[in-house]
Design a protein around this motif. Structure first.
Motif, short mmCIF file in Angstrom:
data_model
loop_
_atom_site.label_atom_id
_atom_site.label_comp_id
_atom_site.label_asym_id
_atom_site.label_seq_id
_atom_site.Cartn_x
_atom_site.Cartn_y
_atom_site.Cartn_z
N GLY A 212 -40.89 65.79 -34.39
CA GLY A 212 -41.02 64.44 -33.85
C GLY A 212 -40.62 64.45 -32.39
O GLY A 212 -41.12 65.24 -31.59
N TRP A 213 -39.69 63.57 -32.03
CA TRP A 213 -39.24 63.51 -30.64
C TRP A 213 -38.25 64.62 -30.32
O TRP A 213 -37.98 64.91 -29.15
N GLN A 214 -37.70 65.27 -31.34
CA GLN A 214 -36.57 66.18 -31.13
C GLN A 214 -37.03 67.63 -30.92
O GLN A 214 -37.56 68.27 -31.84
N ASN A 215 -36.81 68.15 -29.74
CA ASN A 215 -37.09 69.55 -29.44
C ASN A 215 -35.84 70.40 -29.63
O ASN A 215 -34.72 69.94 -29.41
N SER B 54 -31.02 62.74 -28.94
CA SER B 54 -31.53 61.37 -29.06
C SER B 54 -32.90 61.27 -28.41
O SER B 54 -33.28 62.13 -27.60
N PRO B 55 -33.66 60.21 -28.74
CA PRO B 55 -34.94 59.99 -28.04
C PRO B 55 -34.75 59.84 -26.53
O PRO B 55 -35.61 60.28 -25.75
N GLY B 56 -33.64 59.23 -26.13
CA GLY B 56 -33.36 59.10 -24.70
C GLY B 56 -33.20 60.45 -24.03
O GLY B 56 -33.70 60.68 -22.92
N ALA B 57 -32.52 61.37 -24.71
CA ALA B 57 -32.35 62.73 -24.18
C ALA B 57 -33.71 63.42 -24.08
O ALA B 57 -33.99 64.13 -23.12
N HIS B 58 -34.53 63.20 -25.10
CA HIS B 58 -35.87 63.80 -25.09
C HIS B 58 -36.67 63.31 -23.88
O HIS B 58 -37.37 64.10 -23.22
N HIS B 59 -36.56 62.03 -23.59
CA HIS B 59 -37.29 61.46 -22.45
C HIS B 59 -36.82 62.10 -21.15
O HIS B 59 -37.64 62.45 -20.28
N VAL B 60 -35.51 62.27 -21.00
CA VAL B 60 -34.98 62.90 -19.79
C VAL B 60 -35.51 64.32 -19.64
O VAL B 60 -35.96 64.73 -18.57
N LEU B 61 -35.50 65.07 -20.75
CA LEU B 61 -35.89 66.48 -20.69
C LEU B 61 -37.40 66.67 -20.60
O LEU B 61 -37.87 67.74 -20.22
N THR C 165 -37.45 66.42 -16.70
CA THR C 165 -36.68 67.44 -15.98
C THR C 165 -36.25 68.52 -16.96
O THR C 165 -35.46 68.26 -17.86
N PRO C 166 -36.75 69.74 -16.84
CA PRO C 166 -36.37 70.82 -17.76
C PRO C 166 -34.87 71.09 -17.71
O PRO C 166 -34.21 70.86 -16.69
N LEU C 167 -34.34 71.59 -18.81
CA LEU C 167 -32.90 71.86 -18.91
C LEU C 167 -32.33 72.63 -17.72
O LEU C 167 -31.31 72.23 -17.15
N PRO C 168 -32.94 73.75 -17.32
CA PRO C 168 -32.33 74.53 -16.22
C PRO C 168 -32.36 73.83 -14.87
O PRO C 168 -31.65 74.24 -13.95
N LYS C 169 -33.17 72.78 -14.75
CA LYS C 169 -33.28 72.07 -13.47
C LYS C 169 -32.28 70.94 -13.34
O LYS C 169 -32.10 70.37 -12.26
N LEU C 170 -31.64 70.58 -14.45
CA LEU C 170 -30.65 69.51 -14.40
C LEU C 170 -29.41 69.97 -13.66
O LEU C 170 -29.06 71.15 -13.68
N LYS C 171 -28.71 69.05 -13.02
CA LYS C 171 -27.49 69.39 -12.30
C LYS C 171 -26.29 68.87 -13.08
O LYS C 171 -26.22 67.70 -13.43
N GLY C 172 -25.35 69.77 -13.37
CA GLY C 172 -24.15 69.38 -14.07
C GLY C 172 -24.23 69.66 -15.56
O GLY C 172 -25.12 70.34 -16.06
N ASP D 7 -24.35 65.92 -23.01
CA ASP D 7 -24.75 64.60 -23.49
C ASP D 7 -26.21 64.57 -23.95
O ASP D 7 -26.63 63.61 -24.62
N LEU D 8 -26.97 65.60 -23.60
CA LEU D 8 -28.39 65.61 -23.92
C LEU D 8 -28.73 66.52 -25.10
O LEU D 8 -29.69 66.26 -25.83
#
Length: 249
Positions: free
Chosen positions: A49-52, A75-82, A85-92, A96-97
């Motif tokens: 579903g939404w969860q990778n 969460s679906p919100g985390a899925h939307h963020v990712l 923006t791919p995981l390695p490109k996030l800062k910090g 939480d995702l």
């Protein structure tokens, strides 16, 4: 003073260097609890579903050794963020995702999947045996496969007093198997494979001297036995239900 730190850490520790994606976890390599890892690469390995779910390459900031973690979106919100923006490109910190489900290790090289439709407890024992076999722990693998056979054949024993079936035969796998073959409760076609189980119990699982060939012999008999006792009846029942459903239309 930086002997136990990765050179990558130094890039993070001075003002002006780019902040990178980070994960907090226990390090399987050095044992440090709740340590920060630098997350430098990740790939999606499954989607529900939404969860990778991801396998992420991470480097411990304590020992500088790498681990591949299995991460799952929370969460679906985390899925939307990712998605954006791919995981390695996030800062910090990315805690939480994604949640840390496991890490890739030698147990993942096992190629011996259990037969279908097994009771949960027996499947768990088989999978433990397959894992032990994959990493070369042949005595442990043989013990687990022998336990699978033991648990399975106990389900075939009749209740109450039966001629030729005494308490010792019920208790001892090496004695139980010949009785099950002789009484027709196990097909004779499996009898040759069952020679890996000795009547005196000294099949290596107890003696502690199993070779790779011995462990594989126990695996072969265990697998075929589980298929006959659990998989084939379940498949027949499923086919019967499908046939009845077609006739009911």
């Amino acid at each position: 003073m930086y002997a136990d730190l990765s050179p990558l850490i130094l890039n993070q520790s001075h003002t002006g260097f780019k902040k990178m994606s980070e994960l907090t976890a226990n390090c399987p390599r050095c044992g440090t609890k709740h340590v920060t890892f630098e997350l430098s690469a990740a790939s999606v390995v499954s989607a529900n579903g939404w969860q990778n779910s991801y396998e992420a390459f991470c480097v411990c900031r304590k020992c500088a050794k790498s681990t591949t973690f299995v991460l799952r979106e929370v969460s679906p919100g985390a899925h939307h963020v990712l998605e954006n923006t791919p995981l390695p490109k996030l800062k910090g910190i990315v805690d939480d995702l994604v949640e840390n489900v496991a890490h890739v290790s030698l147990k993942d090289v096992s190629s011996h999947k259990p037969p279908q439709h097994l009771p949960e407890s027996i499947q768990a024992v088989f999978e433990e045996g397959a894992t032990c076999l994959a990493v070369g722990c042949y005595n442990a693998a043989g013990t687990m496969f022998r336990l699978c056979i033991d648990l399975t054949t106990k389900t075939l024993l009749p209740q109450g007093e039966v001629e030729g079936l005494n308490s010792k035969t019920r208790r001892d796998l090496g004695l139980r198997l010949p009785w099950l073959f002789a009484s027709g409760r196990l097909p004779r076609s499996l009898e040759d494979l069952s020679t890996c189980i000795k009547e005196d119990g000294n099949d290596g699982a107890h003696a502690g001297n199993l070779t790779e060939h011995d462990a594989n012999d126990l695996l072969d008999f265990c697998f075929v036995l589980l298929e006959r006792i659990f998989t084939e009846p379940a498949q027949l029942a499923i086919a019967k239900k499908r046939r009845e459903a077609r006739r009911a239309i």
